[in-house]
Design a protein around this motif. Sequence first.
Motif, PDB file in Angstrom:
ATOM      1  N   LEU A   1       0.830  -1.200   0.000  1.00 51.56           N
ATOM      2  CA  LEU A   1       0.000   0.000   0.000  1.00 51.56           C
ATOM      3  C   LEU A   1       0.868   1.257   0.000  1.00 51.56           C
ATOM      4  O   LEU A   1       0.565   2.235  -0.689  1.00 51.56           O
ATOM      5  CB  LEU A   1      -0.929   0.003   1.209  1.00 51.56           C
ATOM      6  N   ASN A   2       1.955   1.217   0.771  1.00 50.26           N
ATOM      7  CA  ASN A   2       2.842   2.380   0.828  1.00 50.26           C
ATOM      8  C   ASN A   2       3.436   2.697  -0.542  1.00 50.26           C
ATOM      9  O   ASN A   2       3.615   3.868  -0.901  1.00 50.26           O
ATOM     10  CB  ASN A   2       3.965   2.136   1.833  1.00 50.26           C
TER      11      ASN A   2
ATOM     12  N   ASP B   1      -7.074 -11.338   1.778  1.00 50.31           N
ATOM     13  CA  ASP B   1      -8.374 -11.407   1.103  1.00 50.31           C
ATOM     14  C   ASP B   1      -8.332 -10.805  -0.297  1.00 50.31           C
ATOM     15  O   ASP B   1      -9.364 -10.717  -0.969  1.00 50.31           O
ATOM     16  CB  ASP B   1      -9.438 -10.683   1.939  1.00 50.31           C
ATOM     17  N   TYR B   2      -7.152 -10.399  -0.730  1.00 52.48           N
ATOM     18  CA  TYR B   2      -6.911  -9.830  -2.057  1.00 52.48           C
ATOM     19  C   TYR B   2      -7.968  -8.785  -2.413  1.00 52.48           C
ATOM     20  O   TYR B   2      -8.764  -8.931  -3.342  1.00 52.48           O
ATOM     21  CB  TYR B   2      -6.887 -10.921  -3.127  1.00 52.48           C
ATOM     22  N   ARG B   3      -7.968  -7.703  -1.655  1.00 56.60           N
ATOM     23  CA  ARG B   3      -8.917  -6.616  -1.877  1.00 56.60           C
ATOM     24  C   ARG B   3      -8.252  -5.289  -1.521  1.00 56.60           C
ATOM     25  O   ARG B   3      -7.290  -5.239  -0.746  1.00 56.60           O
ATOM     26  CB  ARG B   3     -10.182  -6.819  -1.036  1.00 56.60           C
ATOM     27  N   SER B   4      -8.780  -4.241  -2.090  1.00 64.52           N
ATOM     28  CA  SER B   4      -8.280  -2.899  -1.808  1.00 64.52           C
ATOM     29  C   SER B   4      -9.466  -1.952  -1.801  1.00 64.52           C
ATOM     30  O   SER B   4     -10.546  -2.274  -2.302  1.00 64.52           O
ATOM     31  CB  SER B   4      -7.266  -2.461  -2.877  1.00 64.52           C
TER      32      SER B   4
ATOM     33  N   SER C   1      -3.679  -4.334  -9.926  1.00 65.28           N
ATOM     34  CA  SER C   1      -2.685  -3.338 -10.309  1.00 65.28           C
ATOM     35  C   SER C   1      -1.826  -2.932  -9.118  1.00 65.28           C
ATOM     36  O   SER C   1      -0.609  -2.750  -9.248  1.00 65.28           O
ATOM     37  CB  SER C   1      -3.381  -2.108 -10.907  1.00 65.28           C
ATOM     38  N   ILE C   2      -2.453  -2.781  -7.953  1.00 64.17           N
ATOM     39  CA  ILE C   2      -1.691  -2.456  -6.739  1.00 64.17           C
ATOM     40  C   ILE C   2      -0.714  -3.581  -6.423  1.00 64.17           C
ATOM     41  O   ILE C   2       0.435  -3.358  -6.051  1.00 64.17           O
ATOM     42  CB  ILE C   2      -2.641  -2.204  -5.553  1.00 64.17           C
ATOM     43  N   ASN C   3      -1.183  -4.807  -6.583  1.00 66.75           N
ATOM     44  CA  ASN C   3      -0.351  -5.968  -6.260  1.00 66.75           C
ATOM     45  C   ASN C   3       0.837  -6.092  -7.202  1.00 66.75           C
ATOM     46  O   ASN C   3       1.951  -6.410  -6.777  1.00 66.75           O
ATOM     47  CB  ASN C   3      -1.194  -7.241  -6.317  1.00 66.75           C
TER      48      ASN C   3
END
Length: 370
Positions: A29-30, A144-147, A234-236
């Motif tokens: 996240l950072n 949980d693979y969520r954002s 995309s974040i991952n």
Amino acid sequence: MESKTRPPKKRNVQSIKPVPENAFSNKQLNLFQDFLVNSDRESEALSNAIDLWDSIPRYSISRKKEDELRLPGGFLPARKVDFKYRGRNYIAQIRPARIDIRDKNGNYTGDTIEHYPSAREELIEHTLRKLATESFSGFYDAPDYRSGVSFTLHRLRTELAKHGHSMTYNGIVEGLEILHYSYLAVIDAESDPNDPNMISQPYFPALAKVNRKKRAEDPEAKWFVQFHGLVTNSINHITYRQFNYQRLMKCNSQLARWIISQLVLKYTQASITNSFQINLSTIKRDSVLLDGYSRQRDALAALNEAWEEIKSLGAVSLVEKVEKRGVRGKLEDVVYTIFPTSEFAQEQKAANRRRRNAAESQLSDSPHEI
């Protein structure tokens, strides 16, 4: 609209599974929240463009077009939209949201109607993605693979108004509900037609809302939104790019916003000596925003206005166009050659460095094989 012969069935907005504290502060996240800038003030102007997700024509149906398509009872048909992404053919299938209608005081009338996500919902989503870059607002939950993002309606409304997009509380709530109840399926058109690759989710798979009474008692009560799986992906995988969010939000034209997003994602090597080309046919096909014009000259005029707006906002310094004509001089296509401003070129260079740094940082944290 649906007849008000009986009260609408009460629907529960899907709640979000409690988000653990460490989802609001972690390395992945950072990386998403940290921009390559010289000062904190500069970071306020930035957000993230999401590769693939921001190339899907998911807000391409205007309210005017929606009214033309509306069926008796307030229903709308599912829409299929063809587009290309990095040379590959895809289909976006959009299913509208059916929502309860409120009166001017925000009270339910008993009627329901369907809406596609459109320009208002696009602005709300961009703003929420910006809020997700703020500390302890965005979350990324790896197990949980969520954002998503936690926010107050007041904060969301203030951010929208700051960029010239004032909305009422009721309008924002309706927009959030449309994003939650609308489904988007992205289909790989080049895969096996009998077994296509597909991802299908609501634009916002989960929404935890605060009712009006609680909001009145506590204006700082938090809402939660879970982003689409393509945003989480995309974040991952760090396939996002930092870009000038303030410039995008200043656009009055939805078409101008689409073009800026595409330049950010595709014109990655922008420099004053390196131009970029895009065709009218490509813009028409992949944005779908010119389909509402019955006359080609009106579509061209709208596109020319979008280019002028982008130039006035400091992303592009010059746009040259070459017309391609066929039999009897009929216009078949237009090739646009774009030259960036030095400001946009520097922004793209910073985005490239930031992405490389993030990828290297992620790699350094990965376990090494013995």
